[in-house]
Design a protein around this motif. Structure first.
Motif, PDB file in Angstrom:
ATOM      1  N   VAL A  65       4.659 -56.887  58.808  1.00  0.00           N
ATOM      2  CA  VAL A  65       5.628 -57.814  59.380  1.00  0.00           C
ATOM      3  C   VAL A  65       5.335 -57.938  60.866  1.00  0.00           C
ATOM      4  N   TYR A  66       4.956 -59.137  61.293  1.00  0.00           N
ATOM      5  CA  TYR A  66       4.631 -59.398  62.695  1.00  0.00           C
ATOM      6  C   TYR A  66       5.884 -59.844  63.435  1.00  0.00           C
ATOM      7  N   GLY A  67       6.723 -58.883  63.686  1.00  0.00           N
ATOM      8  CA  GLY A  67       7.985 -59.097  64.370  1.00  0.00           C
ATOM      9  C   GLY A  67       8.955 -58.030  63.924  1.00  0.00           C
ATOM     10  N   PRO A  68      10.112 -57.947  64.571  1.00  0.00           N
ATOM     11  CA  PRO A  68      11.103 -56.953  64.173  1.00  0.00           C
ATOM     12  C   PRO A  68      11.720 -57.317  62.828  1.00  0.00           C
ATOM     13  N   VAL A  69      12.347 -56.333  62.211  1.00  0.00           N
ATOM     14  CA  VAL A  69      13.032 -56.534  60.934  1.00  0.00           C
ATOM     15  C   VAL A  69      14.517 -56.736  61.236  1.00  0.00           C
TER      16      VAL A  69
ATOM     17  N   PRO B 299      17.647 -55.599  66.004  1.00  0.00           N
ATOM     18  CA  PRO B 299      16.782 -55.539  64.817  1.00  0.00           C
ATOM     19  C   PRO B 299      15.961 -54.256  64.856  1.00  0.00           C
ATOM     20  N   TYR B 300      15.363 -53.930  63.741  1.00  0.00           N
ATOM     21  CA  TYR B 300      14.539 -52.718  63.645  1.00  0.00           C
ATOM     22  C   TYR B 300      13.150 -53.011  64.201  1.00  0.00           C
TER      23      TYR B 300
ATOM     24  N   SER C 234       5.347 -48.763  65.902  1.00  0.00           N
ATOM     25  CA  SER C 234       4.140 -49.479  65.469  1.00  0.00           C
ATOM     26  C   SER C 234       4.177 -50.947  65.870  1.00  0.00           C
ATOM     27  N   LEU C 235       5.363 -51.524  66.008  1.00  0.00           N
ATOM     28  CA  LEU C 235       5.459 -52.928  66.410  1.00  0.00           C
ATOM     29  C   LEU C 235       4.900 -53.107  67.817  1.00  0.00           C
ATOM     30  N   ALA C 236       5.251 -52.210  68.728  1.00  0.00           N
ATOM     31  CA  ALA C 236       4.729 -52.291  70.099  1.00  0.00           C
ATOM     32  C   ALA C 236       3.265 -51.882  70.163  1.00  0.00           C
TER      33      ALA C 236
END
Length: 114
Positions: A84-88, A21-22, A26-28
């Motif tokens: 989005v609180y998680g990968p895409v 997933p993407y 920024s997610l980390a």
């Protein structure tokens, strides 16, 4: 639908790993993936944050109902952005658009990416 601006280099790297997933930096770092609620906001983000990035800028069109992570609308009282609180997941990306820029690099419009 949510929109996420992505430089071509990041798109190419993600595309090279079709099973993943993407998950942008920024997610980390922040715990979520930044998105825009509409074309106008995506163009503003592209212009403000990616104007000097060489090469194409793309926009992932994301169907939020297909995401496993939570979507929270956050920001100030007058302007909210989806996070989005998680990968895409790839299955949530329904289209890819290109940011068309003028000669000065300003984001002007979105068009289908081919």
């Amino acid at each position: 639908m949510l929109l996420h601006v992505i430089p071509f280099g990041a798109w190419a790297e993600w595309s090279a790993h079709p099973g993943l997933p993407y998950a942008p930096p920024s997610l980390a770092a922040e715990g979520f993936v930044h998105c825009s609620p509409d074309e106008r906001a995506a163009l503003e983000i592209a212009d403000a944050r990616y104007r000097d990035v060489p090469g194409p800028l793309l926009v992932l069109v994301v169907d939020e109902t297909l995401l496993s992570g939570e979507v929270r609308w956050e920001g100030s009282e007058d302007r909210l952005f989806p996070h989005v609180y998680g990968p895409v997941e790839r299955s949530a990306v329904t289209a890819v658009l290109e940011v068309l820029r003028d000669a000065d690099g300003r984001a002007r419009e979105l068009a289908p990416w081919t």
